[in-house]
Design a protein around this motif. Structure first.
Motif, PDB file in Angstrom:
ATOM      1  N   GLU A   1     -21.522   3.048  18.905  1.00 28.73           N
ATOM      2  CA  GLU A   1     -21.586   2.714  20.331  1.00 28.73           C
ATOM      3  C   GLU A   1     -20.201   2.335  20.857  1.00 28.73           C
ATOM      4  O   GLU A   1     -19.813   2.751  21.951  1.00 28.73           O
ATOM      5  N   HIS A   2     -19.473   1.542  20.083  1.00 28.31           N
ATOM      6  CA  HIS A   2     -18.111   1.163  20.478  1.00 28.31           C
ATOM      7  C   HIS A   2     -17.220   2.400  20.583  1.00 28.31           C
ATOM      8  O   HIS A   2     -16.433   2.527  21.530  1.00 28.31           O
ATOM      9  N   VAL A   3     -17.334   3.305  19.628  1.00 29.22           N
ATOM     10  CA  VAL A   3     -16.513   4.515  19.629  1.00 29.22           C
ATOM     11  C   VAL A   3     -16.850   5.376  20.848  1.00 29.22           C
ATOM     12  O   VAL A   3     -15.960   5.898  21.517  1.00 29.22           O
ATOM     13  N   ALA A   4     -18.134   5.507  21.153  1.00 30.41           N
ATOM     14  CA  ALA A   4     -18.541   6.299  22.313  1.00 30.41           C
ATOM     15  C   ALA A   4     -17.995   5.691  23.607  1.00 30.41           C
ATOM     16  O   ALA A   4     -17.541   6.414  24.505  1.00 30.41           O
ATOM     17  N   ALA A   5     -18.024   4.369  23.697  1.00 32.95           N
ATOM     18  CA  ALA A   5     -17.490   3.706  24.899  1.00 32.95           C
ATOM     19  C   ALA A   5     -15.986   3.933  25.019  1.00 32.95           C
ATOM     20  O   ALA A   5     -15.476   4.178  26.116  1.00 32.95           O
TER      21      ALA A   5
END
Length: 82
Positions: A70-74
């Motif tokens: 999720e952090h990477v996608a953000a």
């Protein structure tokens, strides 16, 4: 069924895009590069603290991997918007 190899591999592949986008931003230099360097360090510290807390609370590694994704996608979304 959960496959830890698949989600770990996807995380590694998704991270490559963020690395690429960050390197481009750093190569351009200036105020944006300094801000990105600062945010990289802060994000890494926060993510590692979050992961450690998640594991200490008894969650599984797959929860940690999902949250990192999720952090990477953000980050991909944020860095691609410019």
């Amino acid at each position: 069924m959960y496959n830890p190899f698949f989600s770990s591999m996807m995380l590694a592949l998704e991270c490559q895009k963020v690395i690429e986008l960050r390197l481009v931003r750093l190569a351009w230099g200036g105020r944006e590069a300094r801000a990105e360097m600062h945010s990289m360090v802060i994000e890494k510290i926060q993510a590692s603290m979050e992961a450690a807390g998640t594991l200490m609370m008894g969650s599984s590694p797959e929860v940690v991997i999902a949250r990192y994704r999720e952090h990477v996608a953000a980050n991909t979304k944020r860095l691609s918007a410019d």
